[in-house]
Scaffold this motif. Structure first.
Motif, PDB file in Angstrom:
ATOM      1  N   ALA A 190      -9.539   1.388   4.067  1.00  0.00           N
ATOM      2  CA  ALA A 190      -9.652   1.671   2.639  1.00  0.00           C
ATOM      3  C   ALA A 190      -9.775   0.407   1.792  1.00  0.00           C
ATOM      4  O   ALA A 190      -9.831   0.492   0.554  1.00  0.00           O
ATOM      5  N   GLY A 191      -9.810  -0.755   2.434  1.00  0.00           N
ATOM      6  CA  GLY A 191      -9.947  -2.010   1.714  1.00  0.00           C
ATOM      7  C   GLY A 191      -8.672  -2.500   1.061  1.00  0.00           C
ATOM      8  O   GLY A 191      -8.703  -3.408   0.227  1.00  0.00           O
ATOM      9  N   GLN A 192      -7.534  -1.945   1.445  1.00  0.00           N
ATOM     10  CA  GLN A 192      -6.271  -2.317   0.810  1.00  0.00           C
ATOM     11  C   GLN A 192      -5.726  -3.655   1.287  1.00  0.00           C
ATOM     12  O   GLN A 192      -4.778  -4.180   0.701  1.00  0.00           O
ATOM     13  N   LEU A 193      -6.313  -4.198   2.367  1.00  0.00           N
ATOM     14  CA  LEU A 193      -5.854  -5.499   2.865  1.00  0.00           C
ATOM     15  C   LEU A 193      -6.709  -6.645   2.344  1.00  0.00           C
ATOM     16  O   LEU A 193      -6.530  -7.796   2.752  1.00  0.00           O
ATOM     17  N   ALA A 194      -7.610  -6.341   1.412  1.00  0.00           N
ATOM     18  CA  ALA A 194      -8.513  -7.361   0.886  1.00  0.00           C
ATOM     19  C   ALA A 194      -7.816  -8.286  -0.109  1.00  0.00           C
ATOM     20  O   ALA A 194      -8.355  -9.335  -0.454  1.00  0.00           O
ATOM     21  N   THR A 195      -6.652  -7.890  -0.596  1.00  0.00           N
ATOM     22  CA  THR A 195      -5.928  -8.708  -1.566  1.00  0.00           C
ATOM     23  C   THR A 195      -4.586  -9.144  -0.998  1.00  0.00           C
ATOM     24  O   THR A 195      -4.035  -8.516  -0.093  1.00  0.00           O
ATOM     25  N   ALA A 196      -4.048 -10.208  -1.577  1.00  0.00           N
ATOM     26  CA  ALA A 196      -2.732 -10.693  -1.153  1.00  0.00           C
ATOM     27  C   ALA A 196      -1.670  -9.628  -1.399  1.00  0.00           C
ATOM     28  O   ALA A 196      -0.792  -9.403  -0.571  1.00  0.00           O
ATOM     29  N   ASP A 197      -1.746  -8.953  -2.538  1.00  0.00           N
ATOM     30  CA  ASP A 197      -0.750  -7.926  -2.855  1.00  0.00           C
ATOM     31  C   ASP A 197      -0.804  -6.768  -1.865  1.00  0.00           C
ATOM     32  O   ASP A 197       0.237  -6.209  -1.502  1.00  0.00           O
ATOM     33  N   GLY A 198      -2.012  -6.399  -1.428  1.00  0.00           N
ATOM     34  CA  GLY A 198      -2.135  -5.322  -0.459  1.00  0.00           C
ATOM     35  C   GLY A 198      -1.500  -5.686   0.875  1.00  0.00           C
ATOM     36  O   GLY A 198      -0.831  -4.859   1.508  1.00  0.00           O
ATOM     37  N   LEU A 199      -1.697  -6.933   1.313  1.00  0.00           N
ATOM     38  CA  LEU A 199      -1.078  -7.390   2.553  1.00  0.00           C
ATOM     39  C   LEU A 199       0.444  -7.444   2.424  1.00  0.00           C
ATOM     40  O   LEU A 199       1.177  -7.056   3.333  1.00  0.00           O
ATOM     41  N   LYS A 200       0.923  -7.918   1.285  1.00  0.00           N
ATOM     42  CA  LYS A 200       2.366  -7.997   1.077  1.00  0.00           C
ATOM     43  C   LYS A 200       3.001  -6.615   1.111  1.00  0.00           C
ATOM     44  O   LYS A 200       4.097  -6.443   1.669  1.00  0.00           O
TER      45      LYS A 200
END
Length: 401
Positions: free
Chosen positions: A83-93
């Motif tokens: 879903a592209g949720q790991l594309a940002t630092a906040d998503g990974l955190k």
């Protein structure tokens, strides 16, 4: 692999031997030995640094899961990647927070890190013929999980918590009793023991030449000190004697000219644990003499934008030492370096410095970064996965740019 098997048969190997060669090739393949992060499509460069390329969503999911769980991504992490949720630092955190909250799976990586970091790596060899070593490993696993999954996640709790976990087999090591094979939390006498360095798993696995082994761990693993290679002519310490203490024997050994250069760096740290014999049992007397566990701790301030300040902290015993270590930013900074190496699978380089510092400051300082707080390992792990050191890599040799 099929072609290899067929080639083996044309060379005269029978079916079983051809399969054997194929399996050997699989076991030697980089695809098995390493997390494969070579691009199979055009590289996506970092907008601020063309020398860096972004990991794909699936590669990020794999890197995150193997870092915090030591296992492949679960369905929720795969869905987040898709879903592209790991594309940002906040998503990974956000995903890191979720993974660290899973006691069943997060404890595996937490245990293995501390097993390596504190050199508690020969548990299986303790007490041959019994399973005590494995039991002590389970004690350590339960303890670190209680701090970093269920607890506040701070280095202070790791080093000064007044409890451990025990069952019927391990409780006697502390002079306690427990029922059954399951582990339950037990309170330790805070006038004798605090934290992981005063628990039997650490003390016993580092119980051979204890001032040296235990002191080396503190100096190298908690203070990131460098120890020169020993010269070939350093004699062994005097053998055990009913008229001398362990500290006296090793202090005399360190006075020799060929040993002074290195043993003076770490033996004093080891003397702080002289209230514990080689098996990790508490004592106040050795060979009729009162145990001396006093010394001086030399600590340095190393981060936060201030000039490093050397502080000498006198301690009467190991209890005072572990409290000094828990309050030292030098120790917390060193711990963050070891966690970064565990995450990356390599030593840090100059390019990683900014990421490590930013993650450290976020875990060691208040939100306004003006005052310190107890260093939170849990917060550091969440912060470090949002950095470029985790999200990007340098291109491999031969990759198409």
């Amino acid at each position: 692999m099929v072609a290899l098997s067929q080639k083996a048969k044309t060379l005269g190997f029978n079916f079983q031997d051809a399969v054997t060669h194929t399996v050997e090739a699989m076991l030697q393949s980089p695809n098995l030995l390493y997390h494969w992060e070579i691009a199979d499509k055009p590289l996506v460069h970092d907008k601020d640094n063309a020398a860096l390329v972004a990991l794909t969503p699936d590669q990020l999911a794999s890197r995150l899961s193997y870092f915090l769980w030591e296992s492949p991504p679960d369905a929720a992490l795969q869905m987040a990647a898709a879903a592209g949720q790991l594309a940002t630092a906040d998503g990974l955190k956000a995903q890191a927070v979720r993974l660290l909250a899973d006691d069943t799976r997060a404890r595996r990586a937490l245990f293995n890190f501390h097993r390596q970091w504190l050199h508690v790596d020969n548990l299986e060899d303790l007490d041959p013929g019994t399973d005590l070593g494995l039991q002590l490993g389970q004690e350590l696993e339960n303890f670190v999980a209680s701090v970093f999954v269920a607890g506040d996640g701070t280095l202070k709790s790791l080093l000064t918590a007044p409890y451990t976990f025990a069952n019927a087999s391990t409780a006697p090591e502390y002079g306690l009793t427990a029922n059954g094979s399951g582990f339950t939390q037990v309170q330790l006498d805070p006038s004798q023991r605090l934290g992981v360095l005063m628990q039997v798993p650490f003390l016993r696995t580092n119980g051979i030449a204890p001032p040296v082994r235990r002191g080396l761990v503190v100096y190298k693993q908690l203070l990131c000190g460098d120890v020169p290679a020993p010269p070939p002519n350093v004699p062994k310490p005097e053998p055990d004697s009913p008229s001398t203490t362990t500290r006296e024997r090793f202090a005399k050994h360190a006075e020799q000219a060929c040993a002074t250069g290195c043993h003076a760096l770490f033996d004093p740290w080891g003397f702080a644990f002289e209230n514990f014999d080689s098996l990790g049992h508490y004592r106040t007397q050795e060979n009729g003499q009162t145990v001396d566990a006093s010394g001086l701790a030399q600590l340095n301030g190393v981060v936060g934008g201030t000039t490093p300040k050397q502080v000498v902290v006198p301690f009467k015993n190991g209890l005072e030492l572990v409290n000094a270590l828990a309050a030292s930013d030098e120790v917390s900074w060193c711990a963050s370096r070891h966690w970064s190496r565990y995450m990356l699978g390599r030593l840090e380089g100059d390019a990683d410095a900014a990421a490590m510092t930013n993650a450290y400051v976020s875990a060691a300082y208040q939100a306004d970064r003006s005052t310190t707080r107890p260093f939170s390992v849990k917060d550091f792990l969440v912060s470090i996965v949002g950095t470029k050191a985790f999200r990007f890599r340098t291109p491999a040799a031969g990759e198409t740019l």
